[in-house]
Design a protein around this motif. Structure first.
Motif, mmCIF file in Angstrom:
data_model
loop_
_atom_site.group_PDB
_atom_site.id
_atom_site.type_symbol
_atom_site.label_atom_id
_atom_site.label_comp_id
_atom_site.label_asym_id
_atom_site.label_seq_id
_atom_site.Cartn_x
_atom_site.Cartn_y
_atom_site.Cartn_z
ATOM 1 N N VAL A 1 -6.912 -3.310 5.473
ATOM 2 C CA VAL A 1 -5.559 -3.855 5.420
ATOM 3 C C VAL A 1 -5.566 -5.275 4.847
ATOM 4 N N HIS B 1 -0.047 3.850 1.298
ATOM 5 C CA HIS B 1 -0.322 4.506 2.574
ATOM 6 C C HIS B 1 0.466 3.893 3.731
ATOM 7 N N ALA B 2 1.337 2.933 3.411
ATOM 8 C CA ALA B 2 2.143 2.258 4.434
ATOM 9 C C ALA B 2 3.615 2.609 4.248
ATOM 10 N N GLU C 1 -1.488 5.718 10.034
ATOM 11 C CA GLU C 1 -2.842 6.242 10.241
ATOM 12 C C GLU C 1 -3.666 5.361 11.188
ATOM 13 N N TYR C 2 -3.453 4.046 11.108
ATOM 14 C CA TYR C 2 -4.257 3.099 11.893
ATOM 15 C C TYR C 2 -3.459 2.410 12.996
ATOM 16 N N SER D 1 0.812 -1.215 0.000
ATOM 17 C CA SER D 1 0.000 0.000 0.000
ATOM 18 C C SER D 1 0.849 1.269 0.000
ATOM 19 N N TYR E 1 4.112 -0.846 7.870
ATOM 20 C CA TYR E 1 3.481 -0.065 8.936
ATOM 21 C C TYR E 1 2.505 0.966 8.368
ATOM 22 N N TYR E 2 1.280 0.976 8.918
ATOM 23 C CA TYR E 2 0.243 1.951 8.555
ATOM 24 C C TYR E 2 0.129 2.967 9.692
ATOM 25 N N ASP F 1 -5.212 -5.168 1.241
ATOM 26 C CA ASP F 1 -3.815 -4.891 0.880
ATOM 27 C C ASP F 1 -2.942 -6.137 1.013
#
Length: 199
Positions: free
Chosen positions: A182, A61-62, A83-84, A59, A80-81, A185
């Protein structure tokens, strides 16, 4: 006499009013906790760096982080995300002989089974990816620390295992939208997984 009756009537009305007002009083209850709000972005992917013996798309976003735990190995990473506060912990092992493959498989099943104490269900599935890789997924229900685990191997050289964790006190039913996001993903990662033998 008439005035006295009126006074008694007023006193009765007053007493009844007080009793009714006291009976209508309700106990204060705090509002129940609400669910967390997740603004989920669209799924977008980028390719993993070429310095690892495996390759996939992850992703956008990660972030890719090196595993810094005391037991970490050279090719272990974290997806690692921020945001979450979600982490996909990936461990990679080279298969030297049939016994090492058996050991890695036993470890993968054992690490998933450790969650049986808290899990209300563990659903396993075996799938074949578009690139011909076999992946075993385990979805864990209930208040478990890891909600999704998986592994893939070519049975001769490579073994990759992953586990999803959220570093938060929020219960899994509240995390459900982020978990599902996730998981999509992770499936994409495994669908694009390729082994690199020239390292």
């Amino acid at each position: 006499m008439r005035i006295q009756r009126q006074k008694i009537k007023l006193l009765c009305i007053y007493c009844i009013t007080i009793i009714l007002l006291a009976a209508c009083e309700s106990d204060y209850l705090p509002k129940p906790k609400g669910y967390n709000r997740f603004d989920l972005p669209s799924h977008e992917y980028v390719s993993l760096a070429d310095s690892l013996p495996y390759q996939f798309e992850y992703s956008k976003h990660a972030k890719i982080l090196r595993d810094t735990s005391w037991i970490s190995d050279r090719y272990w990473i974290e997806v690692y995300y921020p945001e979450y506060k979600a982490n996909i912990h990936l461990t990679y092992k080279v298969i030297n002989h049939a016994d090492s493959l058996k050991g890695y498989l036993d470890d993968a099943y054992f690490l998933t089974a450790k969650h049986q104490i808290k899990a209300s269900a563990i659903d396993e599935s075996i799938t074949k990816t578009p690139l011909g890789k076999t992946v075993v997924y385990a979805e864990l229900e209930g208040e478990v620390p890891s909600q999704f685990q998986f592994f893939s191997t070519d049975s001769t050289q490579h073994f990759l295992r992953g586990a999803l964790y959220f570093n938060t006190q929020v219960q899994n039913d509240s995390l459900r939208p982020a978990i599902e996001f996730v998981k999509v993903d992770v499936v994409h990662m495994m669908n694009t997984l390729q082994w690199r033998d020239n390292l």
